[in-house]
Design an enzyme around this catalytic site. Structure first.
Site, short mmCIF file in Angstrom:
data_model
loop_
_atom_site.label_atom_id
_atom_site.label_comp_id
_atom_site.label_asym_id
_atom_site.label_seq_id
_atom_site.Cartn_x
_atom_site.Cartn_y
_atom_site.Cartn_z
N ARG A 1 51.74 49.74 158.74
CA ARG A 1 52.01 49.13 157.43
C ARG A 1 52.98 47.93 157.47
O ARG A 1 53.65 47.69 158.46
CB ARG A 1 52.58 50.17 156.48
CG ARG A 1 53.78 50.96 156.97
CD ARG A 1 54.11 52.03 155.94
NE ARG A 1 55.16 52.95 156.36
CZ ARG A 1 54.94 54.10 156.97
NH1 ARG A 1 53.70 54.47 157.29
NH2 ARG A 1 55.94 54.90 157.30
N ASP A 2 53.00 47.24 156.33
CA ASP A 2 54.00 46.23 155.97
C ASP A 2 53.91 44.95 156.80
O ASP A 2 54.84 44.60 157.53
CB ASP A 2 55.42 46.81 156.07
CG ASP A 2 55.59 48.10 155.28
OD1 ASP A 2 54.75 48.38 154.42
OD2 ASP A 2 56.57 48.83 155.54
N ASP B 1 60.40 47.90 147.08
CA ASP B 1 60.48 46.81 148.05
C ASP B 1 60.20 45.43 147.47
O ASP B 1 59.20 45.23 146.77
CB ASP B 1 59.47 47.04 149.18
CG ASP B 1 59.72 48.30 149.96
OD1 ASP B 1 60.78 48.92 149.77
OD2 ASP B 1 58.84 48.68 150.76
N GLN C 1 57.07 45.88 144.93
CA GLN C 1 56.37 47.15 144.81
C GLN C 1 56.69 47.74 143.44
O GLN C 1 57.87 47.82 143.04
CB GLN C 1 56.84 48.10 145.90
CG GLN C 1 55.91 49.23 146.17
CD GLN C 1 54.83 48.84 147.15
OE1 GLN C 1 55.02 48.88 148.34
NE2 GLN C 1 53.68 48.46 146.64
N TRP D 1 59.17 51.51 137.40
CA TRP D 1 59.75 51.76 138.73
C TRP D 1 59.46 50.61 139.68
O TRP D 1 58.35 50.08 139.73
CB TRP D 1 59.15 53.05 139.30
CG TRP D 1 59.72 53.52 140.59
CD1 TRP D 1 60.79 54.34 140.80
CD2 TRP D 1 59.21 53.22 141.90
NE1 TRP D 1 60.97 54.57 142.13
CE2 TRP D 1 60.02 53.89 142.83
CE3 TRP D 1 58.15 52.44 142.37
CZ2 TRP D 1 59.80 53.82 144.20
CZ3 TRP D 1 57.94 52.36 143.73
CH2 TRP D 1 58.76 53.04 144.63
N SER E 1 53.44 47.50 150.60
CA SER E 1 54.26 46.33 150.90
C SER E 1 53.55 45.31 151.79
O SER E 1 52.62 45.63 152.51
CB SER E 1 55.57 46.76 151.55
OG SER E 1 56.35 47.51 150.62
#
Length: 556
Positions: A150-151, A25, A41, A22, A87
């Site tokens: 996040r990110d 991002d 990811q 799987w 991410s």
């Protein structure tokens, strides 16, 4: 591997995808010592999202087309990322050494920001990474609500010699993008004012801030300062939705951002990176060719059982070069030129007229993996229908109205719909249409672009929506409009008006899986003929993209 075998085994021909498991991002795209790197990811344990204890997958390429998988760069092995390496971005430091900034979910499931550095910076493949014990370098602030923090973006170096990065945070219930500064890339301090805040959207994801030249197509290094001839683009992904951007001015003294148009403080007025189905777009500056390049995640729209059956999930868009349009308000996106290395058979058409109700097959290329560029010359615009303003905020419904030509609809329009029919079965029961229609609005004209998937597959349980957006072009002046479409088995990427409006879609036609042939057509359901002033279609070869024999390679 021929086209039909490729789709039967679930793979596309030239889009980036994992050999197995799987993916979502794109993280930290980077050009380093002659090699392109894409981190992403990744769940290394299976084709579904799983527990969420995610890693960073890592692949390398010499040409942005063929990719080899190097395994995982980051895994959830430390207290500060025990629940997943989420991410983030890469940055090239002043000494040429790359660094990773990423969100970790710690042992208490709290989102924090971490750094990692290559164990051997001289290794062009950057195969091993070290996570220092000083992590997390940015703990979650006390004013962040609901664990939304996040990110981190690619960092940029300010004129004061300090590094900066932006990260999204829900601050007191307000969706914010905040900036942190550092002299050493380890000790960070938050700027008092947010780069951007939106009280109507509490949760953003995957921010990107980058400079663009006001003139020309050449890209700019992320650390290029604000000033004459430079604007900045702020891109944000709305959780469980799509990607939005706005062009503006970044103040590198106060670390704040203001849209060029004052009315664009409302995110609902921002433009879309793509009007189809993608998320988490990420750009990087390609120092090799002086361009800015974008990737975005395109997930599956069939079933979880299908994901398990093919043993992989998720692709990335084909990389796109992007630059600022001459109007200074919108981006232009275009497949990177390296796609031309895959071109094989070519067919061309010049000056063909497609009459009302006409259907013209484009034969001579494999319709499963193709690159099609067409320019439509428009008839007189006098018969263009007046656009009801209610459709401006709901172009998807307008597309359904615009394409129909049967007893239950108002009939064909004055100008369009016209465009392409792709991935069509011999009996036309399965088909996807990508088309334009021109409307009169406010003393000028609006061009609608649509991708209709409602007949893309006869398979049950497949998402088959209609995607739509308006194309900001002056058809009254140009009297023509262009469409470029990349077809790659289950993915269709379309670029309208020279790349000003993009629509990406996933389709799963049963006739292809069953071994049938697929067809490609020009069509016109408008009231008047349209002329194809130019058409070029190329059959595309199959790239080597993370295939099994490259899985966990150590060298290229």
């Amino acid at each position: 591997m021929n086209g039909k075998q490729s789709l039967r085994h679930g793979r596309t021909a030239y889009h980036f995808q994992p050999a197995k498991n799987w993916m979502n991002d794109p993280n930290g795209p980077l050009y380093h010592k002659g090699m392109y790197h894409l981190f992403f990811q990744y769940n290394p344990h299976g084709p579904l999202f799983g527990t969420g204890k995610l890693s960073w997958g890592h692949s390398v390429s010499g040409d942005l087309v063929n990719w080899a998988f190097l395994g995982t760069a980051l895994d959830p092995t430390s207290p500060f990322d025990a629940e997943g390496c989420w991410s983030g971005s890469t940055t090239t430091l002043a000494d040429g050494r790359p660094a990773i900034l990423y969100t970790g979910r710690d042992a208490n499931d709290v989102q924090v920001q971490n750094v990692a550095f290559p164990k051997n910076p001289s290794d062009p493949l950057l195969r091993e990474w070290h996570k220092p014990s000083c992590n997390p370098v940015v703990p979650q602030p006390a004013d962040v609500t609901r664990n939304n923090f996040r990110d981190p973006t690619t960092a940029w170096l300010g004129r004061d010699g300090l590094w900066r990065f932006a990260v999204v945070a829900e601050v007191g219930g307000v969706g914010s993008t905040v900036v942190y500064r550092s002299a050493d890339f380890v000790h960070w301090e938050r700027n008092a004012a947010p780069l951007h805040a939106s009280p109507d959207v509490p949760v953003w994801e995957c921010p990107d801030l980058f400079p663009v030249a006001e003139r020309g197509t050449e890209g700019l290094d992320t650390s290029v300062s604000a000033g004459p001839g430079v604007r900045h683009v702020l891109k944000l992904s709305k959780a469980a939705d799509e990607d939005y951007y706005v062009v503006g001015r970044y103040d590198d003294e106060t670390d704040t951002f203001a849209p060029v148009d004052d009315g664009d403080h409302d995110v609902r007025n921002w433009r879309r990176i793509d009007h189809g189905h993608l998320f988490g777009a990420k750009t990087f500056f390609d120092a090799r060719k002086k361009r800015r390049v974008l990737w975005a995640w395109v997930d599956e729209t069939d079933s979880r059982s299908d994901d398990v059956g093919k043993d992989w999930t998720g692709i990335q868009t084909f990389p796109r070069a992007l630059w600022l349009d001459a109007d200074g308000k919108q981006l232009v996106q275009w497949p990177v030129e390296e796609i031309e290395t895959l071109r094989r058979e070519r067919v061309a058409l010049v000056g063909a007229e497609i009459g009302s109700g006409g259907l013209h097959e484009i034969a001579g290329v494999d319709a499963l993996q193709a690159d099609v560029e067409v320019v439509f010359d428009l008839p007189s615009l006098e018969d263009a229908e007046e656009l009801d303003p209610k459709w401006l905020q709901d172009p998807q419904k307008l597309c359904v109205y615009a394409e129909k030509k049967d007893a239950s609809s108002p009939g064909p329009g004055g100008v369009g719909p016209f465009g392409l029919v792709v991935m069509a079965s011999g009996d036309m029961r399965e088909q996807t249409t990508v088309f334009f229609r021109v409307f009169r609005h406010g003393g000028t004209y609006k061009v609608l672009m649509c991708a209709d998937l409602t007949r893309s597959s006869t398979k049950e349980g497949v998402h088959k929506p209609v995607y739509a957006g308006f194309v900001d072009v002056d058809v009254e002046k140009d009297r023509s409009i262009s469409l470029r479409t990349l077809i790659d088995h289950s993915v269709i990427e379309s670029f309208g008006g020279g790349g000003r409006t993009c629509i990406t879609a996933r389709v799963y036609p049963e006739h292809v899986v069953a071994g049938g042939s697929s067809h490609l057509y020009l069509f016109n359901n408008g009231a008047h003929p349209v002329t194809v002033s130019k058409l070029e279609a190329w059959e595309l070869g199959t790239a080597s993209v993370n295939v099994e024999e490259d899985y966990r390679v150590g060298t290229l």
